[in-house]
Scaffold this motif. Structure first.
Motif, PDB file in Angstrom:
ATOM      1  N   GLY A 109      65.233  25.516  20.429  1.00  0.00           N
ATOM      2  CA  GLY A 109      65.469  27.016  21.091  1.00  0.00           C
ATOM      3  C   GLY A 109      66.145  27.287  20.238  1.00  0.00           C
ATOM      4  O   GLY A 109      66.308  28.956  19.947  1.00  0.00           O
ATOM      5  N   THR A 166      61.598  26.612  24.982  1.00  0.00           N
ATOM      6  CA  THR A 166      61.736  25.370  24.776  1.00  0.00           C
ATOM      7  C   THR A 166      62.470  24.393  25.288  1.00  0.00           C
ATOM      8  O   THR A 166      63.649  23.718  25.076  1.00  0.00           O
ATOM      9  CB  THR A 166      62.649  25.894  24.355  1.00  0.00           C
ATOM     10  OG1 THR A 166      63.554  27.000  23.511  1.00  0.00           O
ATOM     11  CG2 THR A 166      61.443  26.329  22.726  1.00  0.00           C
ATOM     12  N   PHE A 190      56.503  25.100  24.262  1.00  0.00           N
ATOM     13  CA  PHE A 190      56.603  24.170  23.261  1.00  0.00           C
ATOM     14  C   PHE A 190      56.542  23.192  24.252  1.00  0.00           C
ATOM     15  O   PHE A 190      56.307  21.530  23.474  1.00  0.00           O
ATOM     16  CB  PHE A 190      57.920  24.077  22.452  1.00  0.00           C
ATOM     17  CG  PHE A 190      57.987  25.373  21.432  1.00  0.00           C
ATOM     18  CD1 PHE A 190      57.461  24.707  19.980  1.00  0.00           C
ATOM     19  CD2 PHE A 190      58.100  26.617  21.326  1.00  0.00           C
ATOM     20  CE1 PHE A 190      56.955  25.253  19.187  1.00  0.00           C
ATOM     21  CE2 PHE A 190      57.439  27.169  20.566  1.00  0.00           C
ATOM     22  CZ  PHE A 190      57.089  26.726  19.160  1.00  0.00           C
TER      23      PHE A 190
END
Length: 287
Positions: A109, A166, A190
């Protein structure tokens, strides 16, 4: 030179979007990257052949893709880089830019927030959130990490259009639920796990492990093909003496004329260009 870059009948980019195949959308994003590089290098006009080489497609496919945008370019002259770039940005919904919030202030991130390439392409990260007390309050690329518990209230103030997840797998669904509850309808995750979202929420998933597995498969297949290739026979002495300069000259001439295009083509050849089409709204897609 006279160029036309408006859709037939003055149709807006938004009106055209419903007619463009998903695979074409993926290639339009590639063309946009090449055009941005050309614009940065001061290139004003690019031919379809040069743009196709740089994007890693054949010129016929490029012209077919660009036909969805309405009349573009002049035969024998090429495309106006600035106008074609603006047209693609309009169709991709990038004309006004996007405000992005990110949930998950871990290593990935923080790296994404610090990446300057997003803003250059119209995506501005306006908020980053986490539930780790050690992360909350830290400054990342000029943004202070906020408590995810205040996400809904922050969304009202920040007015983001896209969210990025993330976080670890076990926290991804909760993050998705919070974003949906806050009104986000475009989410990039992700986390490799499948996320459940309403039908009107578009969720795309980037699974890095899958991409590595695909590279592994291609590596093994290429090695097998190389081992099965027939051994070339030694040419006759007369054939060895024949000049080959003509073939080399044609190959060199076929490369992109602009340095920016050469660089783009070289970078493009190292990546996969298969576009993945989502099955439906709200589906999870692995590129």
């Amino acid at each position: 030179m006279t160029e036309q870059h408006e859709a037939p009948g003055g149709v807006s980019g938004r009106a055209l979007q419903k007619d463009i195949p998903q695979a074409t959308v993926a290639r339009l994003a590639t063309y946009l990257r090449v055009l941005a590089t050309l614009a940065d290098d001061g290139v004003a006009i690019v031919s379809s052949e040069e743009l196709a080489v740089a994007a890693g497609v054949n010129s016929a496919k490029l012209r077919k893709d660009l036909s969805f945008l309405g009349p573009n370019g002049v035969r024998g002259v090429g495309y106006d880089v600035a106008k074609l770039r603006a047209r693609i940005e309009d169709v991709l919904g990038l004309s006004q830019g996007h405000r992005v919030v990110l949930v998950g202030a871990g290593n990935l991130g923080r790296a994404l927030v610090g990446y300057g390439g997003f803003q250059r392409r119209g995506f501005t990260v306006v908020g980053i959130f986490d539930n780790d007390p050690e992360m909350i309050g830290l400054s990342v690329a000029g943004l202070v990490v906020c408590d995810v518990a205040g996400l809904a209230a922050a969304v009202t103030t920040l007015e983001p259009t896209i969210a990025v997840i993330t976080v670890p797998d076990d926290a991804a669904q909760d993050a998705c639920d919070r974003l949906v509850a806050a009104g986000l309808q475009s989410i990039l995750s992700f986390a490799p796990c499948e996320l459940v979202a309403p039908a009107d929420v578009e969720v795309r998933r980037v699974d890095l492990a899958v991409e590595l597995q695909m590279l592994s498969f291609e590596r093994v297949r290429n090695a097998d093909n190389a081992s099965e290739a027939p051994v070339p026979q030694a040419p006759a002495q007369a054939e060895v003496a024949r000049p080959v300069s003509t073939r080399i000259s044609r190959t060199a001439h076929s490369s992109a004329a602009h340095p920016a295009l050469k660089h783009s083509a070289a970078a493009h050849s190292a990546t996969s260009h298969t576009a993945t089409e989502p099955s439906s709204k709200g589906s999870v897609v692995t590129p």
